[in-house]
Design a protein around this motif. Structure first.
Motif, PDB file in Angstrom:
ATOM      1  N   ALA A 219       0.865  -1.191   0.000  1.00  0.00           N
ATOM      2  CA  ALA A 219       0.000   0.000   0.000  1.00  0.00           C
ATOM      3  C   ALA A 219       0.895   1.233   0.000  1.00  0.00           C
ATOM      4  CB  ALA A 219      -0.911   0.006   1.223  1.00  0.00           C
ATOM      5  N   LEU A 478      -8.448   1.147   3.398  1.00  0.00           N
ATOM      6  CA  LEU A 478      -7.209   0.494   3.817  1.00  0.00           C
ATOM      7  C   LEU A 478      -6.156   1.524   4.217  1.00  0.00           C
ATOM      8  CD1 LEU A 478      -5.470  -2.000   4.234  1.00  0.00           C
ATOM      9  CD2 LEU A 478      -4.862  -1.919   1.795  1.00  0.00           C
ATOM     10  N   GLU A 479      -6.000   2.590   3.439  1.00  0.00           N
ATOM     11  CA  GLU A 479      -5.036   3.623   3.804  1.00  0.00           C
ATOM     12  C   GLU A 479      -5.395   4.258   5.148  1.00  0.00           C
ATOM     13  OE1 GLU A 479      -3.946   6.571   0.926  1.00  0.00           O
ATOM     14  OE2 GLU A 479      -4.004   5.150  -0.733  1.00  0.00           O
ATOM     15  N   ARG A 492      -3.689  -2.106  13.951  1.00  0.00           N
ATOM     16  CA  ARG A 492      -3.098  -1.873  12.634  1.00  0.00           C
ATOM     17  C   ARG A 492      -2.134  -2.995  12.267  1.00  0.00           C
ATOM     18  NH1 ARG A 492       1.678  -0.470  10.659  1.00  0.00           N
ATOM     19  NH2 ARG A 492       1.809   0.881   8.789  1.00  0.00           N
ATOM     20  N   VAL A 495      -3.862  -6.014  11.004  1.00  0.00           N
ATOM     21  CA  VAL A 495      -4.344  -5.856   9.633  1.00  0.00           C
ATOM     22  C   VAL A 495      -3.198  -6.030   8.645  1.00  0.00           C
ATOM     23  CG1 VAL A 495      -5.374  -4.231   7.996  1.00  0.00           C
ATOM     24  CG2 VAL A 495      -6.267  -4.390  10.314  1.00  0.00           C
ATOM     25  N   ARG A 503      -8.032  -9.502   5.077  1.00  0.00           N
ATOM     26  CA  ARG A 503      -7.964  -8.048   4.909  1.00  0.00           C
ATOM     27  C   ARG A 503      -9.024  -7.593   3.910  1.00  0.00           C
ATOM     28  NH1 ARG A 503      -2.620  -7.846   4.893  1.00  0.00           N
ATOM     29  NH2 ARG A 503      -2.460  -8.056   2.651  1.00  0.00           N
ATOM     30  N   ILE A 507     -12.371  -5.026   4.605  1.00  0.00           N
ATOM     31  CA  ILE A 507     -12.758  -3.864   3.801  1.00  0.00           C
ATOM     32  C   ILE A 507     -14.190  -4.022   3.298  1.00  0.00           C
ATOM     33  CG2 ILE A 507     -12.223  -2.518   1.749  1.00  0.00           C
ATOM     34  CD1 ILE A 507     -10.222  -2.259   4.094  1.00  0.00           C
TER      35      ILE A 507
END
Length: 513
Positions: A219, A478-479, A492, A495, A503, A507
């Motif tokens: 990411a 996700l960000e 965090r 995840v 994951r 979402i």
């Protein structure tokens, strides 16, 4: 009666040299809960451990006020489903005032003059587009940015303590003392009427950060840096504290306002007594309307106690419109900005202030009753799997799923509803990555109020983008998760390290809210 009790309690606490955390819901005409009701509510709101099927009523996150989920950009602009036919007229009148474009004074349009002279927008709707999230400079439609910088400076040693500072000092033993910038006020005004210089323009640049995830996925985050250019009122102070804010979505506010304060305070654990690493703290603010300390609920750092006060401060700070709670006709202008203070204003007619009591009440009513849409596919296997991941990752430690609102005496649509906002309305340390280093009341420069998650999956549909967090830095769910730190660092990490399919399910679950 409630106001009198709160003021007396505040006075007694100060006289005794101690300030007990006993915040009353003086803004609500409500009935106290019976012990039987309290036991029943405790059972209903207890977190589930069964992820084989949706919980009862889970598809209706706002209880009886929930509306059908629309597939267009008006999904956040519907009135509470349980609203009376008569109240719908007030809702529509409030909507008209929310969308109204204000003009400068003097004007033949007496009911609409008073804009500025310094301002950030000409209407409420201009920032809360379609009652959803605002736009950052890079995703603004036709240049319509709905984002600004909060401003403050450290209070000098000779500055007299305010009532709320005295209260917090006795409660916490210390208090972070700040004041609005003596020249620029409480926020940067990037628009001005003809003949007046703007205060400045907010500029933002981004640094990209790659984050490696399990399964070979990656990411990319964006770390923003903010600055101010085009100064119209002299150089910036070296000790100026700034904090960027994107206008948040408007749904479900009246229901959040109706949650009993003691239910919110019950989740606070400022010293992490249970050792789970989560230390939620209540924001406590001074109510201009009631003249007493109250629980902060609204704003990125929970700096406002009620929707009415939030609306009043937005009228004054964002549009420069005086109102019964904020009667200064020059809005956020400071005495240093003499041309702004001395300019014509719209408060010299029968309204008294530029928006009167009736108008402020209508906008408040509208804001209280923007309905939460129904869940989408809460029973699908992927959503249920994502829900299990959400719970087992510890997200519910801050994003509390359920509350039951007060039983109100005014036949309000918010009365005695089981709601699913996914927030505890408390302050949490979110780590250095999200820190703005600007204290606000009881909140430190690293603390933020837990954002409600209901409706988050409809952000792109309503607002035309998926930019999240207080400054829109996150371009996806996700960000946003990956920016969590501090008390949320453990969640965090889970995840980041979980299998990619889990994951993805997480979402999907969030997109169903």
């Amino acid at each position: 009666m409630y106001r009198t009790l709160s003021i007396l309690a505040f006075a007694a606490a100060n006289a005794a040299g101690a300030a007990p955390l006993d915040l009353r819901d003086i803004h609500l005409d409500h009935q106290p809960r019976t012990s039987q009701e309290a036991d029943r509510i405790s059972g209903v709101t207890r977190p589930t451990s069964d992820f084989s099927a949706p919980e009862q009523f889970e598809g209706h996150p706002a209880g009886a006020a929930t509306v059908r989920a629309r597939t267009d950009a008006d999904a956040f602009s519907q009135p509470s489903a349980n609203m009376s036919f008569e109240d719908e007229l007030d809702f529509k009148l409030g909507n008209g005032l929310f969308r109204k474009l204000w003009v400068s004074s003097p004007s033949s349009t007496l009911a609409s003059d008073g804009l500025g002279p310094l301002f950030n927008a000409r209407s409420c709707q201009r920032c809360h587009l379609k009652d959803g999230r605002g736009h950052t400079p890079e995703n603004a439609e036709d240049g319509r940015v709905s984002m600004f910088l909060r401003l403050s400076v450290p209070a000098g040693p000779d500055a007299e303590m305010t009532d709320i500072e005295r209260y917090l000092a006795k409660l916490d033993g210390a208090v972070q003392r700040t004041r609005p910038d003596p020249v620029l006020g409480g926020q940067l005004q990037d628009l001005a009427l003809a003949g007046h210089p703007v205060e400045g323009q907010m500029d933002v640049t981004y640094e990209t950060i790659a984050v490696s995830l399990s399964g070979g996925e990656t990411a990319t985050l964006r770390r923003p840096t903010y600055s101010i250019s085009g100064m119209g009122y002299g150089p910036l102070r070296e000790d100026l504290l700034t904090s960027p804010r994107v206008a948040p979505q408007m749904i479900g506010l009246g229901l959040l306002e109706a949650i009993p304060a003691q239910d919110i305070l019950a989740n606070a654990d400022p010293d992490d007594a249970d050792g789970d690493g989560i230390s939620g703290r209540a924001q406590i603010v001074w109510s201009d309307e009631f003249g007493a300390p109250m629980l902060g609920r609204f704003g990125m750092k929970a700096g406002m106690p009620t929707i009415r006060e939030q609306s009043a401060h937005a009228f004054a700070g964002d549009i420069g419109i005086s109102n019964p709670l904020m009667p200064n006709p020059a809005g956020d202008c400071t005495p240093t900005q003499k041309s702004c203070v001395d300019a014509p204003h719209g408060d010299g007619d029968g309204r008294g202030t530029e928006i009167d009591e009736a108008g402020l009440d209508l906008v408040t009513f509208y804001s209280q009753n923007l309905a939460v849409p129904a869940r989408r596919d809460p029973g699908s296997p992927e959503v249920l799997k994502g829900k299990e991941v959400f719970y087992e990752s510890g997200c519910t430690a801050c994003h509390t799923p359920k509350f039951v609102t007060h039983r109100l005496n005014d036949d309000s649509p918010q009365s005695f509803q089981l709601i699913w906002p996914y927030t505890d309305l408390l302050l949490h340390d979110m780590g250095e990555g999200l820190a703005d280093h600007r204290p606000e009341g009881r909140a430190t420069g690293r603390e933020w109020r837990t954002a409600p998650l209901w409706g988050i999956g409809l952000t792109r549909q309503v607002s035309g983008h998926s930019y999240l967090l207080h400054d829109g830095r996150a371009r996806s769910l996700l960000e946003a998760i990956l920016w969590h730190g501090g008390e949320a660092e453990a969640a965090r990490t889970r995840v980041v390290e979980m299998p990619p399919e889990e994951r993805a399910a997480l979402i999907t679950y969030l997109e169903s809210l």
